[in-house]
Scaffold this motif. Structure first.
Motif, short mmCIF file in Angstrom:
data_model
loop_
_atom_site.label_atom_id
_atom_site.label_comp_id
_atom_site.label_asym_id
_atom_site.label_seq_id
_atom_site.Cartn_x
_atom_site.Cartn_y
_atom_site.Cartn_z
N VAL A 111 32.46 21.32 7.42
CA VAL A 111 31.94 19.96 7.53
C VAL A 111 32.93 19.00 6.88
N ILE A 112 33.31 17.97 7.62
CA ILE A 112 34.20 16.92 7.11
C ILE A 112 33.44 15.60 7.22
N TYR A 113 33.27 14.94 6.08
CA TYR A 113 32.45 13.73 6.00
C TYR A 113 33.29 12.55 5.52
N TYR A 114 33.11 11.42 6.21
CA TYR A 114 33.77 10.17 5.87
C TYR A 114 32.68 9.21 5.36
N PRO A 115 32.45 9.15 4.04
CA PRO A 115 31.33 8.40 3.49
C PRO A 115 31.28 6.92 3.84
N LEU A 116 32.42 6.25 3.96
CA LEU A 116 32.39 4.82 4.24
C LEU A 116 31.87 4.50 5.63
N THR A 117 32.20 5.34 6.60
CA THR A 117 31.75 5.08 7.97
C THR A 117 30.53 5.89 8.35
N GLY A 118 30.28 6.99 7.63
CA GLY A 118 29.17 7.87 7.97
C GLY A 118 29.55 8.92 9.01
N ARG A 119 30.77 8.88 9.47
CA ARG A 119 31.23 9.85 10.48
C ARG A 119 31.27 11.25 9.88
N VAL A 120 30.81 12.23 10.67
CA VAL A 120 30.86 13.63 10.26
C VAL A 120 31.47 14.43 11.39
N ARG A 121 32.38 15.31 11.04
CA ARG A 121 32.93 16.26 12.00
C ARG A 121 32.48 17.65 11.55
N VAL A 122 31.92 18.41 12.49
CA VAL A 122 31.45 19.77 12.19
C VAL A 122 32.15 20.73 13.13
N ARG A 123 32.72 21.75 12.55
CA ARG A 123 33.32 22.81 13.36
C ARG A 123 32.55 24.10 13.07
N ARG A 124 31.97 24.66 14.10
CA ARG A 124 31.32 25.96 13.95
C ARG A 124 32.41 27.02 13.99
N LEU A 125 32.44 27.82 12.94
CA LEU A 125 33.49 28.81 12.80
C LEU A 125 33.10 30.10 13.52
#
Length: 191
Positions: free
Chosen positions: A146-160
């Motif tokens: 999980v990669i989270y960008y708190p200022l924008t709220g964007r989240v990138r999720v990669r299922r491993l």
């Protein structure tokens, strides 16, 4: 917690591990890898503050009241309270907090289904406290990055893929084994 600069994006990145959380008002990103653990990505879009936690177990069943309300975020009940309180101290308002929940996978069929209990705790906490979940990627059998960008709220999720499952399961088992041997320390403020 590890801090580095992502070479592709050129952005400061904090990698958190089980029992950790990070809150920021800066243009940074927070990342973690989850198996049965849960991470809550929480932000106040108006105040421009957000953060992420990472916890392994839902609640500390041995807590006996306020004298023992400290646990270095090993458990969801402390991890959530500490994350929310840190956001409020940085100017967030409770009624504007947005929660995004991730993890809780059953990554090894031979493991207990702790992920399911973590998911139940996370939703119970959010709804009991009157917060709102705006997105989620929980359960199933996948570990996740999980990669989270708190200022924008964007989240990138990669299922491993499955080749990461045993390594992640071994790490989670070591963490669980060490929880009982570590001293209780730190503070949490309940509101």
């Amino acid at each position: 917690m590890q801090k580095n600069i992502d070479p592709a994006e050129g952005i400061v990145t904090y990698k958190i591990l089980p029992g950790e959380y990070y809150v920021t008002k800066e243009n940074e990103r927070i990342e973690t890898v989850l198996g049965s653990c849960i991470s809550a990505c929480v932000r106040d879009p108006i105040a421009g503050v957000g953060g992420m936690n990472h916890f392994m177990l839902p609640v500390d069943k041995n807590a006996k009241g306020s004298a023992e309300l400290s646990d270095a975020n090993r458990y969801g009940n402390y991890a959530m309270e500490n994350l929310v309180n840190a956001l409020l101290r940085m100017g967030a308002r409770r009624e504007r907090l947005e929660f995004k929940l991730f993890g809780g996978g059953r990554i090894m069929s031979s493991m207990t289904n702790i992920g399911w209990y973590n998911i139940g705790f996370a939703f119970d906490y959010v709804y009991t406290e009157g917060f709102k979940v705006v997105s989620q990627d929980i359960g199933d059998v996948y570990p996740r990055k999980v990669i989270y960008y708190p200022l924008t709220g964007r989240v990138r999720v990669r299922r491993l893929n499955a080749m990461h499952n045993q390594t992640l399961a071994d790490q989670e088992n070591r963490y669980i084994d060490n929880i009982g041997s570590k001293p209780v320390e730190g503070d949490v403020e309940l509101f």
